[in-house]
Scaffold this active site. Structure first.
Site, PDB file in Angstrom:
ATOM      1  N   LYS A  92       0.838  -1.198   0.000  1.00 20.21           N
ATOM      2  CA  LYS A  92       0.000   0.000   0.000  1.00 20.21           C
ATOM      3  C   LYS A  92       0.872   1.247   0.000  1.00 20.21           C
ATOM      4  O   LYS A  92       1.960   1.251   0.571  1.00 20.21           O
ATOM      5  CB  LYS A  92      -0.904   0.021   1.241  1.00 20.21           C
ATOM      6  CG  LYS A  92      -1.813  -1.179   1.350  1.00 20.21           C
ATOM      7  CD  LYS A  92      -2.565  -1.236   2.660  1.00 20.21           C
ATOM      8  CE  LYS A  92      -3.640  -0.196   2.745  1.00 20.21           C
ATOM      9  NZ  LYS A  92      -4.458  -0.356   3.985  1.00 20.21           N
ATOM     10  N   GLU A 144     -10.353   4.630   9.409  1.00 20.10           N
ATOM     11  CA  GLU A 144     -10.799   3.433   8.702  1.00 20.10           C
ATOM     12  C   GLU A 144     -10.359   2.163   9.419  1.00 20.10           C
ATOM     13  O   GLU A 144      -9.245   2.086   9.955  1.00 20.10           O
ATOM     14  CB  GLU A 144     -10.265   3.437   7.266  1.00 20.10           C
ATOM     15  CG  GLU A 144     -10.667   4.684   6.494  1.00 20.10           C
ATOM     16  CD  GLU A 144     -10.684   4.487   4.996  1.00 20.10           C
ATOM     17  OE1 GLU A 144     -10.525   3.337   4.534  1.00 20.10           O
ATOM     18  OE2 GLU A 144     -10.869   5.483   4.277  1.00 20.10           O
ATOM     19  N   ARG A 168      -8.674  14.316   5.641  1.00 21.41           N
ATOM     20  CA  ARG A 168      -9.282  15.121   4.575  1.00 21.41           C
ATOM     21  C   ARG A 168     -10.748  14.739   4.472  1.00 21.41           C
ATOM     22  O   ARG A 168     -11.213  13.813   5.142  1.00 21.41           O
ATOM     23  CB  ARG A 168      -8.605  14.827   3.237  1.00 21.41           C
ATOM     24  CG  ARG A 168      -8.586  13.328   2.913  1.00 21.41           C
ATOM     25  CD  ARG A 168      -8.054  13.031   1.531  1.00 21.41           C
ATOM     26  NE  ARG A 168      -7.828  11.613   1.308  1.00 21.41           N
ATOM     27  CZ  ARG A 168      -8.751  10.727   0.966  1.00 21.41           C
ATOM     28  NH1 ARG A 168     -10.015  11.133   0.844  1.00 21.41           N
ATOM     29  NH2 ARG A 168      -8.467   9.470   0.781  1.00 21.41           N
TER      30      ARG A 168
END
Length: 392
Positions: free
Chosen positions: A170, A287, A304
């Site tokens: 990632k 998350e 954000r």
């Protein structure tokens, strides 16, 4: 606790530049216009007919004619454009420079308000590797991941052997599925490592990547956070973003329809815990992955506004983008402009579903594509919200 200081409040906003394009640029322009701010768009030659150019009070081209997207990542040109046209604030939207610490820092250095968290907070959360360390420090469970910077393929191979397959590579900066690959076998690592780094560099201007253990078929749950510059933080409940393709969210639901209340409460607790740990301000999303036994694992914090902020707005009645601007302008959550006195003031009304409509080629396994729109009918009726930005 973090040593980050609550940022000092800068000058007030009268004129705001949106450093983005498409749907999110139009969304921010609408919010800023409703607040009676003068709005400024930037656009590339490729985007000269894009709707966001014409929605603003002022619009200026950036970059050269042969650069369709790169100028949106050019920090110095954006800063120079803002200064040249007496801009007070820049809203980065999502993608591009929205998680770029250097951009936020340059805005501060030039006396321009950055609509988002302080650079010091972004350093701790915007970088996915550092964010996971902060989660560990805050006592939040995380997925096993690489411990060394993956500066070479040899280091990545060594870390992969320690973590075990399957795993994911990632991007450390940014999100939206870019710079992300599933690696199920050792012989897939070299290609995934090169491709992920190249994609991350193009999308975010940073090719840093990391590895983490891959969980098969978990729920992808995120918690919306809103905080001011005075230490006040609340959550706006959760969104279920489990329906994805190519690591891109396709359908999002708020709130989740299947989680136990005990699991929800733990998600809210963890989300507030890590953001309080770094004195977070403005809008953000924490998350998590939730497995079949409803064990929770922290993934990342997106410092954000998210694409799917819309469904949280629909179930809570809170305008997240306007709140972002109010917070950047010095308002407390409890001030009349935002009117959130405490967590108890935020309630859920029903459910909301967001569907992302993009162009794909069904003959090529639904690969992203482009073409000419020959027919279009807007959805309509009670309960329909339409956010559009990229068709012209």
């Amino acid at each position: 606790m973090s040593n980050v200081n609550i940022k000092q409040m800068p000058k007030k906003i009268n004129k705001i530049l949106i450093a983005n394009r498409g749907e999110i640029a139009i969304r921010i322009l609408r919010a800023a216009s409703e607040l009676n701010f003068t709005t400024v768009s930037v656009y590339t030659h490729e985007d000269r007919f894009s709707p966001h150019r014409y929605k603003a009070d002022e619009a200026y081209q950036i970059g050269t004619e042969d650069e369709p997207l790169k100028p949106y990542l050019d920090i110095e040109e954006l800063i120079e454009t803002a200064k040249l046209h007496s801009v007070d604030a820049i809203h980065p939207g999502y993608g591009f420079l929205s998680e770029n610490v250097q951009f936020a820092r340059r805005c501060r250095e030039e006396g321009i308000i950055f609509v988002g968290p302080a650079p010091e907070v972004m350093e701790q959360l915007g970088d996915k590797v550092q964010a996971k360390q902060n989660a560990i420090d805050a006592g939040i469970p995380v997925i096993p991941d690489s411990k060394e910077p993956l500066d070479s393929l040899e280091i990545a191979e060594r870390e992969a052997q320690r973590i075990g397959f399957p795993m994911m590579i990632k991007a450390a900066s940014g999100g939206g599925g870019r710079g992300m690959r599933i690696i199920r076998e050792a012989d897939e690592l070299a290609t995934a490592y090169t491709d992920a780094r190249n994609e991350a560099a193009k999308a975010f201007g940073d090719d840093t990547v990391f590895l983490e253990k891959y969980l098969d078929s978990p729920k992808h749950i995120e918690v919306q956070i809103l905080g001011d510059n005075y230490g006040n933080l609340v959550h706006l409940y959760e969104r279920d973003c489990s329906v994805q393709r190519r690591f891109q969210k396709v359908i999002e639901v708020a709130p989740s329809a299947t989680l136990k209340q005990e699991t929800r409460d733990k998600l809210y607790e963890y989300a507030l815990k890590i953001t309080k740990h770094v004195n977070y301000s403005n809008a953000g999303t924490v998350e998590f992955l939730v497995d079949s036994d409803e064990n929770i694992y922290f993934i990342e914090v997106n410092p954000r506004v998210q694409v799917e902020h819309t469904i949280t707005e629909e179930i809570t009645g809170i305008d997240i983008v306007r709140s972002q601007i109010h917070i950047a302008n010095g308002c407390k959550l409890s001030d009349p402009e935002i009117s959130i006195q405490s967590q108890a003031d935020i309630s859920i009304r029903g459910f909301a579903v967001q569907c992302r409509i993009t162009t794909e080629d069904p003959t090529e396994n639904f690969k992203p594509d482009f073409g000419t729109i020959i027919a279009y009918r807007s959805a309509g009726g009670f309960g329909i919200r339409l956010d559009v930005g990229g068709a012209y």
